[in-house]
Structures are given as structure tokens and as C-alpha cells.
Scaffold this motif. Structure first.
Motif, PDB file in Angstrom:
ATOM      1  N   GLY A 290       0.829  -1.383  -0.034  1.00  0.00           N
ATOM      2  CA  GLY A 290       0.113  -0.049  -0.043  1.00  0.00           C
ATOM      3  C   GLY A 290       0.941   1.319   0.176  1.00  0.00           C
ATOM      4  N   LYS A 291       1.745   1.112   0.861  1.00  0.00           N
ATOM      5  CA  LYS A 291       2.782   2.307   1.040  1.00  0.00           C
ATOM      6  C   LYS A 291       4.269   1.671   0.867  1.00  0.00           C
ATOM      7  CE  LYS A 291       0.159   5.717   3.712  1.00  0.00           C
ATOM      8  NZ  LYS A 291      -0.038   6.409   4.839  1.00  0.00           N
ATOM      9  N   LEU A 292       4.954   2.393  -0.212  1.00  0.00           N
ATOM     10  CA  LEU A 292       6.355   2.063  -0.329  1.00  0.00           C
ATOM     11  C   LEU A 292       7.285   2.993  -0.226  1.00  0.00           C
ATOM     12  CD1 LEU A 292       8.474   0.078  -1.479  1.00  0.00           C
ATOM     13  CD2 LEU A 292       8.029   0.608  -3.630  1.00  0.00           C
ATOM     14  N   LEU A 293       8.303   2.943   0.585  1.00  0.00           N
ATOM     15  CA  LEU A 293       9.330   4.023   0.618  1.00  0.00           C
ATOM     16  C   LEU A 293      10.595   3.658  -0.353  1.00  0.00           C
ATOM     17  CD1 LEU A 293      10.871   6.587   1.774  1.00  0.00           C
ATOM     18  CD2 LEU A 293      11.547   4.961   3.729  1.00  0.00           C
ATOM     19  N   VAL A 294      10.956   4.489  -1.056  1.00  0.00           N
ATOM     20  CA  VAL A 294      12.163   4.079  -2.096  1.00  0.00           C
ATOM     21  C   VAL A 294      13.375   4.782  -1.533  1.00  0.00           C
ATOM     22  CG1 VAL A 294      13.044   4.168  -4.459  1.00  0.00           C
ATOM     23  CG2 VAL A 294      10.556   3.475  -4.222  1.00  0.00           C
ATOM     24  N   ILE A 295      14.341   4.499  -1.054  1.00  0.00           N
ATOM     25  CA  ILE A 295      15.390   5.378  -0.652  1.00  0.00           C
ATOM     26  C   ILE A 295      16.583   5.116  -1.895  1.00  0.00           C
ATOM     27  CG2 ILE A 295      17.331   5.285   1.176  1.00  0.00           C
ATOM     28  CD1 ILE A 295      15.639   3.877   3.004  1.00  0.00           C
ATOM     29  N   GLY A 296      16.669   6.205  -2.290  1.00  0.00           N
ATOM     30  CA  GLY A 296      17.738   6.658  -3.638  1.00  0.00           C
ATOM     31  C   GLY A 296      16.935   6.964  -4.780  1.00  0.00           C
ATOM     32  N   GLY A 297      17.194   8.025  -5.469  1.00  0.00           N
ATOM     33  CA  GLY A 297      16.683   8.559  -6.681  1.00  0.00           C
ATOM     34  C   GLY A 297      17.447   8.153  -7.855  1.00  0.00           C
ATOM     35  N   GLY A 298      18.342   7.137  -7.877  1.00  0.00           N
ATOM     36  CA  GLY A 298      18.924   6.725  -9.075  1.00  0.00           C
ATOM     37  C   GLY A 298      18.034   6.036 -10.159  1.00  0.00           C
ATOM     38  N   TYR A 299      18.506   5.270 -11.044  1.00  0.00           N
ATOM     39  CA  TYR A 299      17.500   4.738 -12.000  1.00  0.00           C
ATOM     40  C   TYR A 299      17.073   3.485 -11.601  1.00  0.00           C
ATOM     41  CZ  TYR A 299      21.050   0.975 -12.540  1.00  0.00           C
ATOM     42  OH  TYR A 299      22.448   0.081 -12.487  1.00  0.00           O
ATOM     43  N   ILE A 300      17.449   2.598 -10.702  1.00  0.00           N
ATOM     44  CA  ILE A 300      16.969   1.549 -10.078  1.00  0.00           C
ATOM     45  C   ILE A 300      15.770   1.932  -9.099  1.00  0.00           C
ATOM     46  CG2 ILE A 300      17.102  -0.416  -8.646  1.00  0.00           C
ATOM     47  CD1 ILE A 300      20.156  -0.394  -9.296  1.00  0.00           C
ATOM     48  N   GLY A 301      15.808   2.900  -8.387  1.00  0.00           N
ATOM     49  CA  GLY A 301      14.670   3.426  -7.356  1.00  0.00           C
ATOM     50  C   GLY A 301      13.655   4.094  -8.359  1.00  0.00           C
ATOM     51  N   LEU A 302      13.921   4.761  -9.244  1.00  0.00           N
ATOM     52  CA  LEU A 302      12.998   5.440 -10.168  1.00  0.00           C
ATOM     53  C   LEU A 302      12.313   4.285 -10.921  1.00  0.00           C
ATOM     54  CD1 LEU A 302      14.244   8.980 -11.080  1.00  0.00           C
ATOM     55  CD2 LEU A 302      12.897   8.239  -9.061  1.00  0.00           C
ATOM     56  N   GLU A 303      12.862   3.281 -11.456  1.00  0.00           N
ATOM     57  CA  GLU A 303      12.201   2.499 -12.091  1.00  0.00           C
ATOM     58  C   GLU A 303      11.396   1.333 -11.268  1.00  0.00           C
ATOM     59  OE1 GLU A 303      15.894   1.522 -15.593  1.00  0.00           O
ATOM     60  OE2 GLU A 303      15.390   0.110 -14.156  1.00  0.00           O
TER      61      GLU A 303
END
Length: 258
Positions: free
Chosen positions: A48-61
Motif C-alpha cells: 500500500g505504501k512503499l518508501l524508495v531510498i535512492g533517486g537513481g535509475y533502479i529506485g525510479l524504475e
């Protein structure tokens, strides 16, 4: 597995052990709700809620994929912009689109710690527009990858590692030990499959006695977000950093029939 040992003799060897997602100790809290990119590809449900740590290509993909599947995605990035290795003219329209797709993009923000609770993973944040604490169903750590150069016996050879842990190679993909070659992620950035394939061909050709070396001047890169980004060669910022004269030409996408 049974404890037995075997010895293999070789004249040449190619090390192609790849890389693995980096997972700092501060995020290793013993809870499978904190995952790396490999784990994110194997999820059986949509958080439901996801935190992505890192705004590089893997995190954004991965973040954009889960946002499209219905997750409320928050991306946290320490730097002041997304995709630090890409041209800012490419990132700008993507970030504008991602701001519509994602719940939040928090730049100049640090994750101070994670805490496992029955109701979710509590993240403590520090940044300009970040809440002090926030609760998430899952957390994706996507702060980069590290080479798999340890525990393979290289210390018994003349092969050397650089300060980032990559195996040092020359343009023939040869290490400081003339019998050992290295290709792919373990041999340095960019960590791209097509770059590894090219390096493999160079290494094998050299071993066969053919004239070959890795002489790529511009390696294409793609970020599989929506919209996708692609570039080849130096970015504008990299060219300026090298003291090169830069001329910028822009083409409006609205004029493209594609």
C-alpha cells in the motif's frame, strides 16, 4: 556442499562475478519488508505504501512500476536532484511526470534509521520538506550496487582492486595478473549488460590472440521509467567539467511524429 575440494588448473581465466545491491548496515534490521531491487522483483503483493531510498535509475524504475500497480510511493534522495548521472534537460520532464505518478519526491533528505513495527516499517527522516517520521508497508533500498570481487581468491593473484572495490583492468580487459581477465560489473562502471557483453568479446578475442581492445567512446544508457530516458556519451555537465566547449541543441518533442 559436501565439504570436498577440487583443484582446477588454467592458463587464462575471466572473472565475471557481477555485482549485488548495496545494503548499508544501518538498514539491515532483519525484516524482509526492507528489501533490495532483487527482492522488489519477487514480491507476491503490491504494498500500500512503499518508501524508495535512492533517486537513481533502479529506485525510479521500480518506484514507477509499483506506482503504476497502485502503491503510494515516496522517493527519498540525499542529493538535490534525481538521476545524478543523467543530463538535467532529460531529468526535468521526467521529474515533472513522476511528481504526478508518485506520492512524494523528497530531495536533500536523509533516512536516519528504520524500525520494524507490527503495523509497518517506521522511517526517521531529515530534510527540508520531509516529515520527521513516516510509516510504510515496505522499504526498497536502491542506493547503488557493489562489485562481487571479494571471497573469490583474488588476493592470491597479482590482480588489484581500486578504491571502490572494482577489479582494475586495461583496455584488453586484462588485470595486473596477465593470466586473469575481468569483465562486466566487477570490472567497473557503467554497470550495463551490453557493456559487459562487449567486454567479454574483447577478453576472448585477446585470449585467442586477436587484435582487440575495449575502445568504446560512448556507451548508450537507458532508464526504463515512464517516460524512458536514453543518452550516449558525455552529458553537458561532464563535458563542461572537462573544460570542453559545449554547444546545446534542443529539439521539441511536440514536433516529432513518433
Amino acid at each position: 556442499k559436501d565439504g570436498s575440494k577440487k583443484t582446477l588448473a588454467f592458463e587464462q581465466a575471466i572473472v565475471a562475478t557481477g555485482s549485488q545491491p548495496a545494503m548499508p548496515k544501518m538498514f539491515q534490521i532483519g525484516d524482509d519488508r526492507v528489501m533490495d531491487s532483487t527482492g522488489a522483483l519477487e514480491l507476491k503483493d503490491v504494498p500500500g505504501k512503499l518508501l524508495v531510498i535512492g533517486g537513481g535509475y533502479i529506485g525510479l524504475e521500480m518506484g514507477s512500476v509499483y506506482a503504476a500497480l497502485g502503491s503510494e510511493v515516496t522517493v527519498v534522495e540525499m542529493l538535490d536532484g534525481l538521476l545524478p548521472g543523467a543530463d538535467r534537460d532529460l531529468v526535468r520532464p521526467l521529474q515533472k511526470q513522476l511528481e504526478q505518478q508518485l506520492h512524494a519526491i523528497l530531495l536533500k533528505t536523509k533516512v536516519l534509521g528504520l524500525e520494524a513495527r507490527p503495523e509497518g516499517i517506521l522511517a526517521r527522516l531529515e530534510g527540508e520538506n520531509a516529515p520527521a517520521e513516516a510509516l510504510f508497508d515496505r522499504v526498497l533500498i536502491s542506493i547503488g550496487r557493489r562489485p562481487n570481487a571479494a571471497n573469490i581468491g583474488l588476493e592470491n593473484t597479482k590482480a588489484q582492486l581500486d578504491d571502490k572495490g572494482f577489479i582494475k583492468v586495461n583496455r584488453k580487459m586484462q588485470t595486473d595478473d596477465p593470466a586473469i581477465y575481468a569483465i562486466g560489473d566487477v570490472a567497473g562502471e557503467p554497470m550495463l549488460a551490453h557493456k559487459a557483453t562487449r567486454e567479454a568479446k574483447v577478453a576472448v578475442d585477446v585470449i585467442l590472440g586477436l587484435p582487440a581492445e575495449f575502445d568504446a567512446q560512448a556507451i548508450p544508457a537507458v532508464v526504463f521509467t515512464d517516460p524512458e530516458l536514453a543518452w550516449c556519451g558525455l552529458t553537458e555537465a561532464q563535458a563542461k567539467d572537462r573544460g570542453l566547449d559545449v554547444s546545446v541543441i534542443r529539439f521539441p518533442w511536440a514536433a516529432s511524429g513518433r
